[in-house]
Write a protein that holds these residues in place. Sequence first.
Motif, PDB file in Angstrom:
ATOM      1  N   LEU A  19       0.851  -1.191   0.000  1.00 46.12           N
ATOM      2  CA  LEU A  19       0.000   0.000   0.000  1.00 46.12           C
ATOM      3  C   LEU A  19       0.882   1.234   0.000  1.00 46.12           C
ATOM      4  CD1 LEU A  19      -2.497  -1.143   2.773  1.00 46.12           C
ATOM      5  CD2 LEU A  19      -2.837  -1.242   0.311  1.00 46.12           C
ATOM      6  N   TYR A  20       0.463   2.266  -0.757  1.00 56.01           N
ATOM      7  CA  TYR A  20       1.213   3.514  -0.837  1.00 56.01           C
ATOM      8  C   TYR A  20       0.325   4.667  -0.405  1.00 56.01           C
ATOM      9  CZ  TYR A  20       4.223   0.760  -3.938  1.00 56.01           C
ATOM     10  OH  TYR A  20       5.047  -0.206  -4.466  1.00 56.01           O
ATOM     11  N   PHE A  21       0.916   5.601   0.330  1.00 55.46           N
ATOM     12  CA  PHE A  21       0.212   6.811   0.742  1.00 55.46           C
ATOM     13  C   PHE A  21       1.089   8.017   0.439  1.00 55.46           C
ATOM     14  CE2 PHE A  21      -1.290   3.406   3.552  1.00 55.46           C
ATOM     15  CZ  PHE A  21      -2.651   3.485   3.328  1.00 55.46           C
ATOM     16  N   ALA A  22       0.468   9.179   0.441  1.00 57.69           N
ATOM     17  CA  ALA A  22       1.164  10.459   0.307  1.00 57.69           C
ATOM     18  C   ALA A  22       2.058  10.478  -0.936  1.00 57.69           C
ATOM     19  CB  ALA A  22       1.945  10.767   1.579  1.00 57.69           C
ATOM     20  N   SER A  23       3.294  10.955  -0.774  1.00 56.28           N
ATOM     21  CA  SER A  23       4.177  11.126  -1.932  1.00 56.28           C
ATOM     22  C   SER A  23       4.531   9.804  -2.601  1.00 56.28           C
ATOM     23  CB  SER A  23       5.447  11.875  -1.530  1.00 56.28           C
ATOM     24  OG  SER A  23       6.161  11.150  -0.551  1.00 56.28           O
ATOM     25  N   LEU A  24       4.580   8.709  -1.836  1.00 56.99           N
ATOM     26  CA  LEU A  24       4.890   7.414  -2.463  1.00 56.99           C
ATOM     27  C   LEU A  24       3.771   6.986  -3.410  1.00 56.99           C
ATOM     28  CD1 LEU A  24       6.514   5.343   0.439  1.00 56.99           C
ATOM     29  CD2 LEU A  24       7.642   6.574  -1.419  1.00 56.99           C
ATOM     30  N   GLN A  31      -2.233   3.429  -5.500  1.00 56.80           N
ATOM     31  CA  GLN A  31      -2.338   3.377  -4.051  1.00 56.80           C
ATOM     32  C   GLN A  31      -2.012   1.998  -3.499  1.00 56.80           C
ATOM     33  OE1 GLN A  31      -6.201   4.973  -3.122  1.00 56.80           O
ATOM     34  NE2 GLN A  31      -5.404   7.054  -3.183  1.00 56.80           N
ATOM     35  N   GLN A  32      -2.036   0.999  -4.363  1.00 57.06           N
ATOM     36  CA  GLN A  32      -1.620  -0.331  -3.929  1.00 57.06           C
ATOM     37  C   GLN A  32      -1.262  -1.167  -5.135  1.00 57.06           C
ATOM     38  OE1 GLN A  32      -5.114  -1.871  -1.833  1.00 57.06           O
ATOM     39  NE2 GLN A  32      -5.214  -3.520  -3.299  1.00 57.06           N
ATOM     40  N   GLU A  33      -0.428  -2.157  -4.879  1.00 59.76           N
ATOM     41  CA  GLU A  33      -0.095  -3.119  -5.923  1.00 59.76           C
ATOM     42  C   GLU A  33       0.276  -4.436  -5.258  1.00 59.76           C
ATOM     43  OE1 GLU A  33       3.363  -2.242  -8.370  1.00 59.76           O
ATOM     44  OE2 GLU A  33       4.329  -1.232  -6.706  1.00 59.76           O
ATOM     45  N   THR A  34       0.117  -5.483  -6.011  1.00 61.95           N
ATOM     46  CA  THR A  34       0.477  -6.817  -5.555  1.00 61.95           C
ATOM     47  C   THR A  34       1.771  -7.200  -6.250  1.00 61.95           C
ATOM     48  OG1 THR A  34      -1.845  -7.375  -5.287  1.00 61.95           O
ATOM     49  CG2 THR A  34      -0.297  -9.211  -5.402  1.00 61.95           C
ATOM     50  N   VAL A  35       2.748  -7.632  -5.460  1.00 58.64           N
ATOM     51  CA  VAL A  35       4.045  -7.995  -6.032  1.00 58.64           C
ATOM     52  C   VAL A  35       4.378  -9.439  -5.695  1.00 58.64           C
ATOM     53  CG1 VAL A  35       4.938  -5.642  -6.031  1.00 58.64           C
ATOM     54  CG2 VAL A  35       5.342  -7.083  -4.060  1.00 58.64           C
ATOM     55  N   SER A  36       5.069 -10.088  -6.600  1.00 58.21           N
ATOM     56  CA  SER A  36       5.560 -11.441  -6.397  1.00 58.21           C
ATOM     57  C   SER A  36       7.068 -11.344  -6.213  1.00 58.21           C
ATOM     58  CB  SER A  36       5.221 -12.300  -7.617  1.00 58.21           C
ATOM     59  OG  SER A  36       5.788 -13.579  -7.486  1.00 58.21           O
ATOM     60  N   HIS A  79       5.981 -12.566   4.992  1.00 58.74           N
ATOM     61  CA  HIS A  79       5.479 -13.875   4.596  1.00 58.74           C
ATOM     62  C   HIS A  79       4.442 -13.731   3.488  1.00 58.74           C
ATOM     63  CE1 HIS A  79       7.506 -15.435   8.145  1.00 58.74           C
ATOM     64  NE2 HIS A  79       6.965 -14.439   8.818  1.00 58.74           N
ATOM     65  N   ASP A  80       4.217 -14.809   2.797  1.00 61.84           N
ATOM     66  CA  ASP A  80       3.230 -14.841   1.725  1.00 61.84           C
ATOM     67  C   ASP A  80       1.894 -14.301   2.236  1.00 61.84           C
ATOM     68  OD1 ASP A  80       2.436 -15.527  -0.940  1.00 61.84           O
ATOM     69  OD2 ASP A  80       1.345 -17.229  -0.093  1.00 61.84           O
ATOM     70  N   GLY A  81       1.313 -13.380   1.485  1.00 63.21           N
ATOM     71  CA  GLY A  81       0.009 -12.823   1.834  1.00 63.21           C
ATOM     72  C   GLY A  81       0.055 -11.596   2.722  1.00 63.21           C
ATOM     73  N   ASP A  82       1.246 -11.194   3.188  1.00 65.75           N
ATOM     74  CA  ASP A  82       1.355 -10.022   4.050  1.00 65.75           C
ATOM     75  C   ASP A  82       0.998  -8.741   3.293  1.00 65.75           C
ATOM     76  OD1 ASP A  82       2.145 -11.445   6.276  1.00 65.75           O
ATOM     77  OD2 ASP A  82       4.256 -10.851   6.169  1.00 65.75           O
ATOM     78  N   SER A  83       0.543  -7.756   4.048  1.00 61.68           N
ATOM     79  CA  SER A  83       0.337  -6.399   3.542  1.00 61.68           C
ATOM     80  C   SER A  83       1.420  -5.514   4.128  1.00 61.68           C
ATOM     81  CB  SER A  83      -1.036  -5.864   3.945  1.00 61.68           C
ATOM     82  OG  SER A  83      -2.044  -6.535   3.243  1.00 61.68           O
ATOM     83  N   VAL A  84       2.093  -4.775   3.266  1.00 63.60           N
ATOM     84  CA  VAL A  84       3.201  -3.921   3.681  1.00 63.60           C
ATOM     85  C   VAL A  84       2.875  -2.484   3.308  1.00 63.60           C
ATOM     86  CG1 VAL A  84       5.654  -3.403   3.314  1.00 63.60           C
ATOM     87  CG2 VAL A  84       4.882  -5.789   3.414  1.00 63.60           C
TER      88      VAL A  84
END
Length: 93
Positions: A19-24, A31-36, A79-84
């Motif tokens: 998840l991204y907020f503000a300047s990021l 605002q969000q992306e899923t990465v492998s 870990h797999d499935g985490d939200s960062v």
Amino acid sequence: MSTIDVASNTEATMIINVLYFASLADEANCQQETVSVEQSTSLTELYEQLSQKHRFSHPQAELRVAVNDYFAKWTDQIHDGDSVVFITPVAGG
């Protein structure tokens, strides 16, 4: 929401929701992306990979990180499935 694959084929992968907020969010243009990523990827490595992709203006040292809604240390495992969430400095007044 986009999905990117930054893992090689030689190691098991995990899916992380970022998840991204503000300047990021502005710099990532989302605002969000899923990465492998590879199973052994650290939070520091994850930020470095995403920073290269999106050309983030903030160095890691300026940011806090949260995993699954809790502040984390950069040395904590993911870990797999985490939200960062990478959290930029906040000015107050």
